[in-house]
Scaffold this motif. Structure first.
Motif, PDB file in Angstrom:
ATOM      1  N   LEU A   2       0.864  -1.176   0.000  1.00 11.97           N
ATOM      2  CA  LEU A   2       0.000   0.000   0.000  1.00 11.97           C
ATOM      3  C   LEU A   2       0.900   1.224   0.000  1.00 11.97           C
ATOM      4  O   LEU A   2       1.869   1.276   0.743  1.00 11.97           O
ATOM      5  N   SER A   3       0.586   2.201  -0.842  1.00 14.02           N
ATOM      6  CA  SER A   3       1.416   3.409  -0.902  1.00 14.02           C
ATOM      7  C   SER A   3       0.552   4.650  -0.677  1.00 14.02           C
ATOM      8  O   SER A   3      -0.677   4.564  -0.645  1.00 14.02           O
ATOM      9  N   MET A   4       1.224   5.777  -0.517  1.00 22.58           N
ATOM     10  CA  MET A   4       0.537   7.050  -0.296  1.00 22.58           C
ATOM     11  C   MET A   4       1.135   8.113  -1.202  1.00 22.58           C
ATOM     12  O   MET A   4       2.346   8.147  -1.405  1.00 22.58           O
ATOM     13  N   THR A   5       0.272   8.977  -1.729  1.00 24.40           N
ATOM     14  CA  THR A   5       0.768  10.093  -2.525  1.00 24.40           C
ATOM     15  C   THR A   5       1.423  11.109  -1.589  1.00 24.40           C
ATOM     16  O   THR A   5       1.116  11.141  -0.386  1.00 24.40           O
ATOM     17  N   PRO A   6       2.307  11.955  -2.109  1.00 19.69           N
ATOM     18  CA  PRO A   6       2.903  13.003  -1.273  1.00 19.69           C
ATOM     19  C   PRO A   6       1.846  13.912  -0.621  1.00 19.69           C
ATOM     20  O   PRO A   6       2.008  14.324   0.525  1.00 19.69           O
ATOM     21  N   THR A   7       0.760  14.179  -1.330  1.00 20.15           N
ATOM     22  CA  THR A   7      -0.321  15.010  -0.778  1.00 20.15           C
ATOM     23  C   THR A   7      -0.958  14.331   0.423  1.00 20.15           C
ATOM     24  O   THR A   7      -1.224  14.971   1.445  1.00 20.15           O
ATOM     25  N   ALA A   8      -1.194  13.029   0.332  1.00 19.68           N
ATOM     26  CA  ALA A   8      -1.784  12.284   1.445  1.00 19.68           C
ATOM     27  C   ALA A   8      -0.834  12.251   2.639  1.00 19.68           C
ATOM     28  O   ALA A   8      -1.262  12.408   3.784  1.00 19.68           O
ATOM     29  N   VAL A   9       0.454  12.079   2.386  1.00 19.82           N
ATOM     30  CA  VAL A   9       1.446  12.057   3.463  1.00 19.82           C
ATOM     31  C   VAL A   9       1.448  13.395   4.196  1.00 19.82           C
ATOM     32  O   VAL A   9       1.409  13.449   5.427  1.00 19.82           O
ATOM     33  N   GLU A  10       1.482  14.501   3.455  1.00 15.83           N
ATOM     34  CA  GLU A  10       1.501  15.828   4.076  1.00 15.83           C
ATOM     35  C   GLU A  10       0.232  16.087   4.879  1.00 15.83           C
ATOM     36  O   GLU A  10       0.292  16.632   5.977  1.00 15.83           O
ATOM     37  N   LYS A  13       0.378  14.009   8.058  1.00 17.28           N
ATOM     38  CA  LYS A  13       1.326  14.611   8.999  1.00 17.28           C
ATOM     39  C   LYS A  13       0.669  15.774   9.737  1.00 17.28           C
ATOM     40  O   LYS A  13       0.817  15.917  10.947  1.00 17.28           O
ATOM     41  N   SER A  14      -0.055  16.584   9.003  1.00 15.12           N
ATOM     42  CA  SER A  14      -0.740  17.734   9.598  1.00 15.12           C
ATOM     43  C   SER A  14      -1.784  17.282  10.620  1.00 15.12           C
ATOM     44  O   SER A  14      -1.864  17.837  11.723  1.00 15.12           O
ATOM     45  N   LEU A  15      -2.563  16.286  10.272  1.00 14.08           N
ATOM     46  CA  LEU A  15      -3.574  15.763  11.189  1.00 14.08           C
ATOM     47  C   LEU A  15      -2.935  15.174  12.447  1.00 14.08           C
ATOM     48  O   LEU A  15      -3.419  15.390  13.556  1.00 14.08           O
ATOM     49  N   MET A  16      -1.856  14.449  12.259  1.00 15.77           N
ATOM     50  CA  MET A  16      -1.185  13.823  13.387  1.00 15.77           C
ATOM     51  C   MET A  16      -0.601  14.870  14.322  1.00 15.77           C
ATOM     52  O   MET A  16      -0.623  14.699  15.539  1.00 15.77           O
ATOM     53  N   THR A  17      -0.076  15.956  13.787  1.00 19.42           N
ATOM     54  CA  THR A  17       0.469  17.030  14.611  1.00 19.42           C
ATOM     55  C   THR A  17      -0.615  17.631  15.485  1.00 19.42           C
ATOM     56  O   THR A  17      -0.397  17.927  16.656  1.00 19.42           O
ATOM     57  N   ASP A  22       2.078  10.458  17.699  1.00 18.03           N
ATOM     58  CA  ASP A  22       2.475   9.049  17.737  1.00 18.03           C
ATOM     59  C   ASP A  22       1.452   8.121  17.094  1.00 18.03           C
ATOM     60  O   ASP A  22       1.684   6.925  16.975  1.00 18.03           O
ATOM     61  N   ALA A  23       0.308   8.658  16.689  1.00 16.74           N
ATOM     62  CA  ALA A  23      -0.768   7.839  16.123  1.00 16.74           C
ATOM     63  C   ALA A  23      -0.445   7.430  14.687  1.00 16.74           C
ATOM     64  O   ALA A  23       0.499   7.921  14.075  1.00 16.74           O
ATOM     65  N   GLY A  24      -1.256   6.529  14.175  1.00 17.32           N
ATOM     66  CA  GLY A  24      -1.147   6.094  12.791  1.00 17.32           C
ATOM     67  C   GLY A  24      -2.533   6.018  12.180  1.00 17.32           C
ATOM     68  O   GLY A  24      -3.549   6.111  12.881  1.00 17.32           O
ATOM     69  N   LEU A  25      -2.585   5.857  10.880  1.00 14.00           N
ATOM     70  CA  LEU A  25      -3.851   5.756  10.162  1.00 14.00           C
ATOM     71  C   LEU A  25      -4.183   4.288   9.939  1.00 14.00           C
ATOM     72  O   LEU A  25      -3.402   3.561   9.328  1.00 14.00           O
ATOM     73  N   ARG A  26      -5.322   3.830  10.459  1.00 14.57           N
ATOM     74  CA  ARG A  26      -5.796   2.484  10.176  1.00 14.57           C
ATOM     75  C   ARG A  26      -6.657   2.558   8.923  1.00 14.57           C
ATOM     76  O   ARG A  26      -7.581   3.361   8.834  1.00 14.57           O
ATOM     77  N   VAL A  27      -6.324   1.733   7.940  1.00 14.46           N
ATOM     78  CA  VAL A  27      -7.100   1.617   6.711  1.00 14.46           C
ATOM     79  C   VAL A  27      -7.633   0.197   6.676  1.00 14.46           C
ATOM     80  O   VAL A  27      -6.883  -0.765   6.873  1.00 14.46           O
ATOM     81  N   PHE A  28      -8.946   0.063   6.440  1.00 12.92           N
ATOM     82  CA  PHE A  28      -9.528  -1.276   6.475  1.00 12.92           C
ATOM     83  C   PHE A  28     -10.649  -1.423   5.448  1.00 12.92           C
ATOM     84  O   PHE A  28     -11.170  -0.454   4.928  1.00 12.92           O
ATOM     85  N   VAL A  29     -10.963  -2.669   5.192  1.00  9.89           N
ATOM     86  CA  VAL A  29     -12.057  -3.055   4.303  1.00  9.89           C
ATOM     87  C   VAL A  29     -13.012  -3.886   5.140  1.00  9.89           C
ATOM     88  O   VAL A  29     -12.588  -4.740   5.919  1.00  9.89           O
ATOM     89  N   GLU A  52      -0.060  -5.235   9.207  1.00  7.61           N
ATOM     90  CA  GLU A  52       1.044  -4.767   8.376  1.00  7.61           C
ATOM     91  C   GLU A  52       1.196  -3.281   8.701  1.00  7.61           C
ATOM     92  O   GLU A  52       0.208  -2.534   8.741  1.00  7.61           O
ATOM     93  N   VAL A  53       2.413  -2.836   8.979  1.00  7.86           N
ATOM     94  CA  VAL A  53       2.665  -1.429   9.277  1.00  7.86           C
ATOM     95  C   VAL A  53       3.497  -0.859   8.142  1.00  7.86           C
ATOM     96  O   VAL A  53       4.593  -1.333   7.859  1.00  7.86           O
ATOM     97  N   ILE A  54       2.941   0.139   7.466  1.00  5.16           N
ATOM     98  CA  ILE A  54       3.616   0.783   6.349  1.00  5.16           C
ATOM     99  C   ILE A  54       4.032   2.170   6.816  1.00  5.16           C
ATOM    100  O   ILE A  54       3.200   2.931   7.304  1.00  5.16           O
ATOM    101  N   GLU A  55       5.324   2.484   6.692  1.00  5.05           N
ATOM    102  CA  GLU A  55       5.818   3.797   7.097  1.00  5.05           C
ATOM    103  C   GLU A  55       6.278   4.564   5.871  1.00  5.05           C
ATOM    104  O   GLU A  55       6.912   4.013   4.981  1.00  5.05           O
ATOM    105  N   ASN A  56       5.923   5.852   5.864  1.00  2.00           N
ATOM    106  CA  ASN A  56       6.294   6.727   4.757  1.00  2.00           C
ATOM    107  C   ASN A  56       6.542   8.113   5.339  1.00  2.00           C
ATOM    108  O   ASN A  56       5.613   8.769   5.804  1.00  2.00           O
ATOM    109  N   GLU A  57       7.795   8.543   5.355  1.00  2.00           N
ATOM    110  CA  GLU A  57       8.178   9.858   5.865  1.00  2.00           C
ATOM    111  C   GLU A  57       7.658  10.110   7.279  1.00  2.00           C
ATOM    112  O   GLU A  57       7.160  11.188   7.600  1.00  2.00           O
TER     113      GLU A  57
END
Length: 118
Positions: A2-10, A13-17, A22-29, A52-57
């Motif tokens: 699973l990947s993320m666009t740079p826009t989604a990452v930014e 990051k803003s939401l997490m701040t 320390d939180a993460g985004l859970r994505v589920f089906v 599965e933990v995916i880290e990006n920036e």
């Protein structure tokens, strides 16, 4: 995976701040929605066993094994549009989807897309 666009990452990051750095985004089906499966997202403190933990920036995304089967190869994006804006999932496994963009079906499923009633 699973990947993320740079826009989604930014945006994440803003939401997490604002919420919890320390939180993460859970994505589920989950079963349901107009087309057979529906996407879900939530902020969570930590990954569950088996995730599965995916880290990006510095941004972490948690995906459970069931959801990963349907999300493999997908990309998370973010749009600032007034209508339909927010986080979206671009899923190559979705053979059909509802006009709402939150519901999909795979080629392996026998389900049939139906119009959203929301």
């Amino acid at each position: 995976m699973l990947s993320m666009t740079p826009t989604a990452v930014e945006q994440l990051k803003s939401l997490m701040t604002q919420e919890n750095p320390d939180a993460g985004l859970r994505v589920f089906v989950s079963p349901g929605g107009c087309s057979g499966f529906q996407y879900g997202m939530s902020m969570e403190e930590r990954a569950d066993d088996g995730d599965e933990v995916i880290e990006n920036e510095g941004v972490r995304v948690f995906v459970d094994p069931f959801s990963l089967m349907y999300l493999s190869g997908s990309e998370i994006d973010f749009s600032n549009a007034l209508i339909g804006g927010g986080f979206t999932i671009l899923n190559p496994n979705a053979a059909q989807s509802c006009s709402c963009g939150q519901s999909f079906d795979t080629a392996e499923s026998a389900g049939q897309a139906r119009p959203c009633s929301t």
